[in-house]
Every structure is written in structure tokens, then in C-alpha cells.
Design a protein around this motif. Sequence first.
Motif, PDB file in Angstrom:
ATOM      1  N   PRO A 274       0.850  -1.195   0.000  1.00  0.00           N
ATOM      2  CA  PRO A 274       0.000   0.000   0.000  1.00  0.00           C
ATOM      3  C   PRO A 274       0.888   1.249   0.000  1.00  0.00           C
ATOM      4  N   PRO A 275       0.533   2.287  -0.729  1.00  0.00           N
ATOM      5  CA  PRO A 275       1.346   3.500  -0.758  1.00  0.00           C
ATOM      6  C   PRO A 275       1.637   4.021   0.651  1.00  0.00           C
ATOM      7  N   ASP A 276       2.909   4.280   0.916  1.00  0.00           N
ATOM      8  CA  ASP A 276       3.386   4.806   2.210  1.00  0.00           C
ATOM      9  C   ASP A 276       3.114   3.857   3.373  1.00  0.00           C
ATOM     10  N   GLY A 277       2.830   2.592   3.090  1.00  0.00           N
ATOM     11  CA  GLY A 277       2.581   1.637   4.159  1.00  0.00           C
ATOM     12  C   GLY A 277       1.307   1.911   4.937  1.00  0.00           C
ATOM     13  N   ARG A 278       0.348   2.606   4.315  1.00  0.00           N
ATOM     14  CA  ARG A 278      -0.904   2.949   4.990  1.00  0.00           C
ATOM     15  C   ARG A 278      -2.026   2.075   4.440  1.00  0.00           C
ATOM     16  N   CYS A 279      -2.711   1.364   5.317  1.00  0.00           N
ATOM     17  CA  CYS A 279      -3.795   0.469   4.925  1.00  0.00           C
ATOM     18  C   CYS A 279      -5.036   1.303   4.622  1.00  0.00           C
ATOM     19  N   ARG A 280      -5.425   1.331   3.355  1.00  0.00           N
ATOM     20  CA  ARG A 280      -6.557   2.157   2.932  1.00  0.00           C
ATOM     21  C   ARG A 280      -7.404   1.418   1.902  1.00  0.00           C
ATOM     22  N   VAL A 281      -8.710   1.391   2.124  1.00  0.00           N
ATOM     23  CA  VAL A 281      -9.661   0.991   1.101  1.00  0.00           C
ATOM     24  C   VAL A 281     -10.163   2.252   0.424  1.00  0.00           C
ATOM     25  N   TYR A 282     -10.267   2.216  -0.900  1.00  0.00           N
ATOM     26  CA  TYR A 282     -10.772   3.381  -1.627  1.00  0.00           C
ATOM     27  C   TYR A 282     -12.164   3.070  -2.167  1.00  0.00           C
ATOM     28  N   ARG A 283     -13.059   4.047  -1.981  1.00  0.00           N
ATOM     29  CA  ARG A 283     -14.447   3.900  -2.419  1.00  0.00           C
ATOM     30  C   ARG A 283     -14.802   5.025  -3.375  1.00  0.00           C
ATOM     31  N   SER A 284     -15.474   4.655  -4.450  1.00  0.00           N
ATOM     32  CA  SER A 284     -16.069   5.648  -5.344  1.00  0.00           C
ATOM     33  C   SER A 284     -17.579   5.525  -5.255  1.00  0.00           C
ATOM     34  N   GLU A 285     -18.260   6.648  -5.154  1.00  0.00           N
ATOM     35  CA  GLU A 285     -19.724   6.647  -5.094  1.00  0.00           C
ATOM     36  C   GLU A 285     -20.348   7.122  -6.394  1.00  0.00           C
ATOM     37  N   ASP A 286     -19.503   7.354  -7.403  1.00  0.00           N
ATOM     38  CA  ASP A 286     -20.008   7.809  -8.696  1.00  0.00           C
ATOM     39  C   ASP A 286     -19.381   7.014  -9.848  1.00  0.00           C
ATOM     40  N   GLY A 287     -19.222   5.722  -9.618  1.00  0.00           N
ATOM     41  CA  GLY A 287     -18.755   4.845 -10.678  1.00  0.00           C
ATOM     42  C   GLY A 287     -17.343   5.103 -11.140  1.00  0.00           C
ATOM     43  N   GLY A 288     -16.499   5.631 -10.270  1.00  0.00           N
ATOM     44  CA  GLY A 288     -15.111   5.874 -10.627  1.00  0.00           C
ATOM     45  C   GLY A 288     -14.795   7.305 -10.978  1.00  0.00           C
ATOM     46  N   GLY A 289     -15.789   8.197 -10.899  1.00  0.00           N
ATOM     47  CA  GLY A 289     -15.522   9.609 -11.189  1.00  0.00           C
ATOM     48  C   GLY A 289     -14.655  10.269 -10.132  1.00  0.00           C
ATOM     49  N   SER A 290     -14.776   9.821  -8.901  1.00  0.00           N
ATOM     50  CA  SER A 290     -13.964  10.336  -7.796  1.00  0.00           C
ATOM     51  C   SER A 290     -13.800   9.221  -6.776  1.00  0.00           C
ATOM     52  N   TRP A 291     -12.760   9.362  -5.937  1.00  0.00           N
ATOM     53  CA  TRP A 291     -12.432   8.320  -4.965  1.00  0.00           C
ATOM     54  C   TRP A 291     -12.194   8.924  -3.591  1.00  0.00           C
ATOM     55  N   THR A 292     -12.569   8.170  -2.550  1.00  0.00           N
ATOM     56  CA  THR A 292     -12.351   8.585  -1.163  1.00  0.00           C
ATOM     57  C   THR A 292     -11.603   7.482  -0.429  1.00  0.00           C
ATOM     58  N   ALA A 293     -10.563   7.858   0.311  1.00  0.00           N
ATOM     59  CA  ALA A 293      -9.828   6.885   1.129  1.00  0.00           C
ATOM     60  C   ALA A 293     -10.606   6.604   2.405  1.00  0.00           C
ATOM     61  N   LEU A 294     -10.794   5.342   2.716  1.00  0.00           N
ATOM     62  CA  LEU A 294     -11.494   4.910   3.927  1.00  0.00           C
ATOM     63  C   LEU A 294     -10.461   4.319   4.878  1.00  0.00           C
ATOM     64  N   GLY A 296     -10.921   4.547   8.746  1.00  0.00           N
ATOM     65  CA  GLY A 296     -11.333   4.498  10.151  1.00  0.00           C
ATOM     66  C   GLY A 296     -11.088   3.146  10.794  1.00  0.00           C
ATOM     67  N   GLY A 297     -10.128   3.072  11.691  1.00  0.00           N
ATOM     68  CA  GLY A 297      -9.810   1.837  12.382  1.00  0.00           C
ATOM     69  C   GLY A 297      -8.727   1.008  11.730  1.00  0.00           C
ATOM     70  N   LEU A 298      -8.278   1.378  10.522  1.00  0.00           N
ATOM     71  CA  LEU A 298      -7.249   0.623   9.817  1.00  0.00           C
ATOM     72  C   LEU A 298      -5.854   1.127  10.196  1.00  0.00           C
ATOM     73  N   PRO A 299      -4.815   0.285  10.057  1.00  0.00           N
ATOM     74  CA  PRO A 299      -3.448   0.714  10.396  1.00  0.00           C
ATOM     75  C   PRO A 299      -3.022   1.928   9.569  1.00  0.00           C
ATOM     76  N   ASP A 300      -2.492   2.943  10.254  1.00  0.00           N
ATOM     77  CA  ASP A 300      -2.110   4.179   9.587  1.00  0.00           C
ATOM     78  C   ASP A 300      -0.678   4.152   9.083  1.00  0.00           C
ATOM     79  N   ASN A 301       0.112   3.181   9.531  1.00  0.00           N
ATOM     80  CA  ASN A 301       1.482   3.076   9.047  1.00  0.00           C
ATOM     81  C   ASN A 301       1.990   1.662   9.300  1.00  0.00           C
ATOM     82  N   GLY A 302       3.083   1.330   8.653  1.00  0.00           N
ATOM     83  CA  GLY A 302       3.709   0.033   8.858  1.00  0.00           C
ATOM     84  C   GLY A 302       2.946  -1.151   8.305  1.00  0.00           C
ATOM     85  N   PHE A 303       2.016  -0.917   7.365  1.00  0.00           N
ATOM     86  CA  PHE A 303       1.237  -2.011   6.782  1.00  0.00           C
ATOM     87  C   PHE A 303       1.817  -2.311   5.398  1.00  0.00           C
ATOM     88  N   TYR A 304       2.583  -3.387   5.297  1.00  0.00           N
ATOM     89  CA  TYR A 304       3.270  -3.708   4.049  1.00  0.00           C
ATOM     90  C   TYR A 304       2.780  -5.024   3.454  1.00  0.00           C
TER      91      TYR A 304
END
Length: 359
Positions: A274-294, A296-304
Motif C-alpha cells: 500500500p502507498p506509504d505503508g498505509r492500509c486504505r480501502v478506496y471507495r467511489s460513489e459515482d462509478g469511478g468519477g472520484s475516490w475517497t480513502a477509507l 477508520g480503524g485501519l493501520p495508519d502506518n507500517g502495513f506492508y
Amino acid sequence: MEALLAIGTRKGLWLARSSNGRADWQVTGPHLPMTDIYALAIDQRAGSPRLLAGVTSEHWGPGVATSDDLGVTWQEPEQAPISFPEDTGAALERVWQLTPAPEPDVVYAGVEPSALFRSADGGRSFELVRGLWEHPHRPQWTPGFGGMAIHTVLPHPTEPEHVTVAMSTGGVYDTTDGGKTWAPANRGIHVKFLPEEYPEFGQCVHKVARHPARPDTLYAQNHHGVYRSDDHAKSWQSIADGLPSDFGFPMVVHPHKPEVIYNFPLQADEHRFPPDGRCRVYRSEDGGGSWTALSGGLPDNGFYSAVLRDAMCVDDADPAGVYFGSRSGEVWASADEGEHWQRVVEHLPDVLCVRAAVI
């Protein structure tokens, strides 16, 4: 409401169940120990759930196991339910995908080497789909890093003769005549590792997903590239803008909202972290027009670690649950469509696939 989460790993299957709104989970396993579980399905078409698992044993080889009592007992036929006819000269290496179709008792299996099998008895026995096996492009399909396999099978929700598959490497193929003939469906998908940047076929597509309410809209995670098609794979357009990387493996569509999709980007190509070792799921609510990193509760660093192509899924609850498992043996769940996450289990073997449902 009870939620079931099936977790396939490199050393067996674990089952997690929650009866309190997915706030807490009870985990059992390993079921089918010391087998690779690359494919899982939870089939509820008959009313009570049937679990199907694509298993690979170092001793017994590959096969399909089924359970009609939520994993208490398993049935593995003495004669392998999936096998290549003698005249093909091929041997089954692994089952990569198990997909119940809209028709009763029909189940598709995508396998390695790249082939499609069809069952008409709920997954107890399968027959090779000859039209794809004998496709003239086959000699030019080549193995991806994980093998040469069909890992995506998408039966059309209302047209039984219409099926879409994806493979590494080979790309997306489509049939509208029940598998007799197949056409490549990759126009617009870029290839970085071939001399021709936009070939007719040969793409290393990692995963394709769609919502049954909009069967002509497909989403694909490619080996470099995230795409959308609105004409049932006749053409593809990039939707990678807004993601930190266009490389990754899973692609998942929300069970009730066809424009909501989930992705897990990785830093490509050499690192696959994951970029920068940050655990992130990305969600789009408009079919890929824009993306939001999710996060909350996931590891913020050291996730390789990484999330493989079938190691992310959704259930069919409302609000929808979202799940993913990592190669470091952690499984995470969100009961609110990705806003907040909790760890269901850790210290498992490599997580290869997850499937979830309300039972």
C-alpha cells in the motif's frame, strides 16, 4: 440477521459468524486444513446456504468441496468433480473461481490452466466449456505472475447464454451463445509489458466486477489501470484518476448501489505495498468519477501486506458490510459500507479469498 464470512487461506478455511449486527464475530477453523482455498462461494438459491470451496491439496491435488451445514461436514467426491477430458492433454492445477449462476443449480468454475467449466447439479460435477478451451487465441495466452487462470466469471443476470470471463494473461472474453463462441473484449485497456500498447487480447486483467441491476456496466482492475465499461466490455475508459496508484488486485461493487465500488491500491510494480505503508480501502460513489480513502480503524502506518484479487468482498445486508483479508493473515470488516473497520481475526495464513452473506 446472521452474517457469515468465509475466509480461504493457504492452509485451510476459517468461518466467522455474527448474530449481533456484525459487532462481534465467532471464528471457527481450520476447516479443510492444509489445503489452498483460492475460490469460495455461498450459494443460497435453494433457500439454505451451500458452501463451495475450491481446494488444492499437495497430496490429493485440486478439487471442489461442498458443505450443506455451514461447514460442520464437507463432501469431497471420490471422483474429482472437475477434470479435463483426455483429448485435451491438460491437467487441472487449481480452481480459481466458483460462481453460482442465475439459473437453478448452474455453477461456473474458472480454473488453471485457463478454462471454464459448467455444472448443472449445484457443483457436484462439471463439464468443460469447449468453445473457450478451443479458442484460436489460446496458444498466445501466457501465465501471469500468479499463473494462467480464469479468475473472473460473470454470468449475465437475465440472459443465460451470456457469460463474461477474465484471465491472466489473456484479458476479458465474452460469449452470447452459451459458450460456443467467444470474442475478446479489451478495447481501451492499456498494456505496459507488450510492444503493442492496446492489443486485441493479452491484457493482464486482475479482476472484473458488476452489479446485476446494471449488467452492461463493468469495472476492472488491470495490471496497471482501473477501468469502466458502459457497453458490456465493448470499450473501456480509465477511472484511475483520484487513486494513489492504478495497480492493485480486487474490484468490488456495492450490493445495492451500482455506482459504488471498492478498490485496494498497491504501489506498483516492484513493491506491491500500500502507498506509504498505509492500509486504505478506496471507495467511489459515482462509478469511478472520484475516490475517497477509507481509513477508520485501519493501520495508519507500517502495513506492508497486500490484498489479493478475491480477498475483498461485500455482503448483501443493508447497510452493506465490506470485508478484506491480507497476505499477513489479518481479516477486516466494516458494518457501515467502509466508514469504520474492525479486525475480525489475525495471525491466519495468507488470505487468498473471502466471501460473505446474510444467512
